[in-house]
Design a protein around this motif. Structure first.
Motif, short mmCIF file in Angstrom:
data_model
loop_
_atom_site.label_atom_id
_atom_site.label_comp_id
_atom_site.label_asym_id
_atom_site.label_seq_id
_atom_site.Cartn_x
_atom_site.Cartn_y
_atom_site.Cartn_z
N CYS A 52 5.43 5.04 8.82
CA CYS A 52 4.68 4.41 7.72
C CYS A 52 5.04 5.07 6.38
O CYS A 52 5.22 6.28 6.29
CB CYS A 52 3.18 4.54 7.99
N SER A 54 3.10 5.02 3.70
CA SER A 54 1.91 5.48 2.99
C SER A 54 1.74 6.99 3.21
O SER A 54 2.25 7.53 4.18
CB SER A 54 0.69 4.74 3.53
N CYS A 60 -0.71 2.38 7.71
CA CYS A 60 -1.49 1.63 6.74
C CYS A 60 -1.55 0.15 7.10
O CYS A 60 -2.45 -0.57 6.68
CB CYS A 60 -0.89 1.80 5.34
N GLY A 61 -0.58 -0.31 7.88
CA GLY A 61 -0.58 -1.70 8.31
C GLY A 61 -0.05 -2.66 7.25
O GLY A 61 0.06 -3.86 7.50
N LYS A 62 0.27 -2.13 6.05
CA LYS A 62 0.65 -3.02 4.95
C LYS A 62 2.07 -2.79 4.44
O LYS A 62 2.72 -3.71 3.97
CB LYS A 62 -0.32 -2.83 3.78
N CYS A 63 2.55 -1.53 4.52
CA CYS A 63 3.86 -1.24 3.93
C CYS A 63 4.97 -1.95 4.72
O CYS A 63 4.74 -2.47 5.81
CB CYS A 63 4.09 0.27 3.90
#
Ligand SMILES: [Zn+2]
Length: 329
Positions: A52, A54, A60-63
Motif C-alpha cells: 500500500c 499510504s 488504505c483500499g484506495k491507492c
C-alpha cells in the motif's frame, strides 16, 4: 478501513496490524484454521498492506496499489491456489520469482493457499527460501491442518491461528451484507458452527434448505402418526442417502430446539428460529424426557453410519424407536 470485511478474527488482525505499524512483519506466516474462516481474505489484506502507498492505516483500499490487489493483478503479489497437489516445479518457479527484486514499490508477497497440498519434495524445496527469504519478501502459507506440513516448515513461520467466530458476529454480517432477515440469519449462523464461509454457502444452497424443510416435515409426521405411515418416511432417507449424516444433524438440531424452547420458553437459543409456529405446536405435545430419548436414538443411528449396520435397517429401527417413544404415555 484496514482489514475491513473480515468477520471476527480480531486477535489475528490486531497482531498483524501491530506488526505493520511497527514495521515488524514476519518474513513468513502460517495461517491455520478451518475452511471458510477467512484465511485468504486476511492474507490478501496483509499483502495489500505491505504494498500500500499510504503511510498509515494500511491497506488504505484506495491507492493504486490497493486497487490493483483487489482486482487481482498487482505484479508483486502472487497467489498459488493449491487446488491440486503443489509439486516441486511450481515451488521452484516461485523461488525464482522471489529472487527478482520488486520493480513496483519495495515489497513482494506470496500467498500459498492449501499449503498442505505441497508434496514432500515441494516442501523441502521451499525450506531454504522460507528460512532466509530476501528482505523485501513476505510468504504467507494457508492451511486447514498445520500438522500435515513438515515441522521444519512450521517452525520457520509465525503461526497465526484462526478460530470459529461468535455466532452473533456471523448473524450481523449476514443481516448487513446479505440482505436477509434476523431469523434466517440466526438460523444460518447457528448451522455454520462459527464458520462464516459455511454460513454463506448454506445461504446459497437450495438443497440444504430443501433438506431442512424435509426434516421438519418428517418430525411433524412422526408426531402421533401410525406405524405404517412412519415407515413411509423411509423414502425421504432414500432420496437423500448421500446426505444422511446431515439429515441426522438436522433432526438432532430440531429436537434440541424443542428441548431448549420447552425448558426456557424463549426462542433466543433456538436454531430453527424461523419455524417458531411449528416448534410451538410440537412442544405442546411432548415432554422433555421424550425429547432426550429421541435425540439419543438419532445419535445412535448416526453412530451406526460408521459401522456396518445395513442402511434401511438402521433408518427403520430409528423411526420405530422414535415412534415408540412418542406413543408412550
Ligand atoms: Zn493503499
Amino acid at each position: 478501513m484496514a482489514f475491513k470485511g473480515i468477520v471476527g478474527q480480531e486477535k489475528a488482525i490486531e497482531s498483524l496490524k501491530r506488526a505493520l505499524e511497527h514495521d515488524q512483519v514476519a518474513h513468513a506466516y502460517l495461517f491455520e484454521g478451518a475452511e471458510g474462516l477467512g484465511k485468504k481474505a486476511i492474507a490478501l489484506e496483509l499483502a495489500s498492506a505491505l504494498v500500500c502507498n499510504s503511510n498509515k492505516d494500511r491497506p488504505c483500499g484506495k491507492c493504486s496499489s490497493c486497487v490493483k490487489v483487489s482486482s487481482g493483478n498487482h505484479p508483486e503479489i502472487k497467489v498459488i491456489e493449491g487446488k491440486g497437489t503443489i509439486k516441486v516445479d511450481e515451488i521452484r518457479e516461485l523461488i525464482k520469482d522471489i529472487q527478482l527484486k520488486p520493480y513496483e514499490g519495495t515489497r513482494k508477497a506470496y500467498i500459498i493457499c492449501n499449503a498442505d497440498k505441497m508434496n514432500i519434495q515441494a516442501q523441502n524445496a521451499l525450506l531454504k527460501t522460507l528460512e532466509e527469504p530476501p528482505l523485501y519478501v513476505t510468504l504467507i502459507l494457508l492451511t486447514t491442518k498445520g500438522n500435515s506440513l513438515l515441522p521444519t516448515i512450521v517452525s520457520r513461520c509465525q503461526t497465526i491461528k484462526l478460530n470459529p467466530v461468535r455466532l452473533e458476529d456471523i448473524k450481523s454480517y449476514l443481516i448487513n451484507n446479505k440482505n436477509i432477515d434476523m431469523e434466517k440469519a440466526q438460523m444460518l449462523a447457528a448451522f455454520s458452527g462459527g464458520i462464516v464461509g459455511r454460513a454463506i454457502e448454506l445461504l446459497d444452497n437450495p438443497d440444504f434448505h430443501q433438506r431442512r424443510e424435509g426434516v421438519i416435515k418428517l418430525c411433524n409426521n412422526l408426531m402421533g402418526t401410525k406405524l405404517l405411515i412412519i415407515l413411509d418416511q423411509i423414502s425421504f432417507f432414500e432420496e437423500q442417502r448421500p446426505h444422511t449424516e446431515e439429515i441426522f444433524d438436522l433432526m438432532i438440531s430440531w429436537y434440541r430446539d424443542l428441548m431448549v424452547y420447552k425448558e426456557t420458553g424463549s426462542m433466543d437459543l433456538v436454531i430453527n428460529v424461523d419455524k417458531k409456529e411449528v416448534i410451538d405446536f410440537q412442544v405442546k405435545g411432548i415432554d422433555l424426557g421424550k425429547v432426550r430419548d429421541i435425540i439419543f436414538i438419532i445419535e445412535k443411528a448416526k453412530n451406526n453410519l460408521k459401522s456396518n449396520v445395513q442402511f434401511h435397517l438402521n433408518i427403520e429401527v430409528m423411526l420405530l424407536n422414535i415412534q415408540e417413544v412418542l406413543s408412550k404415555w
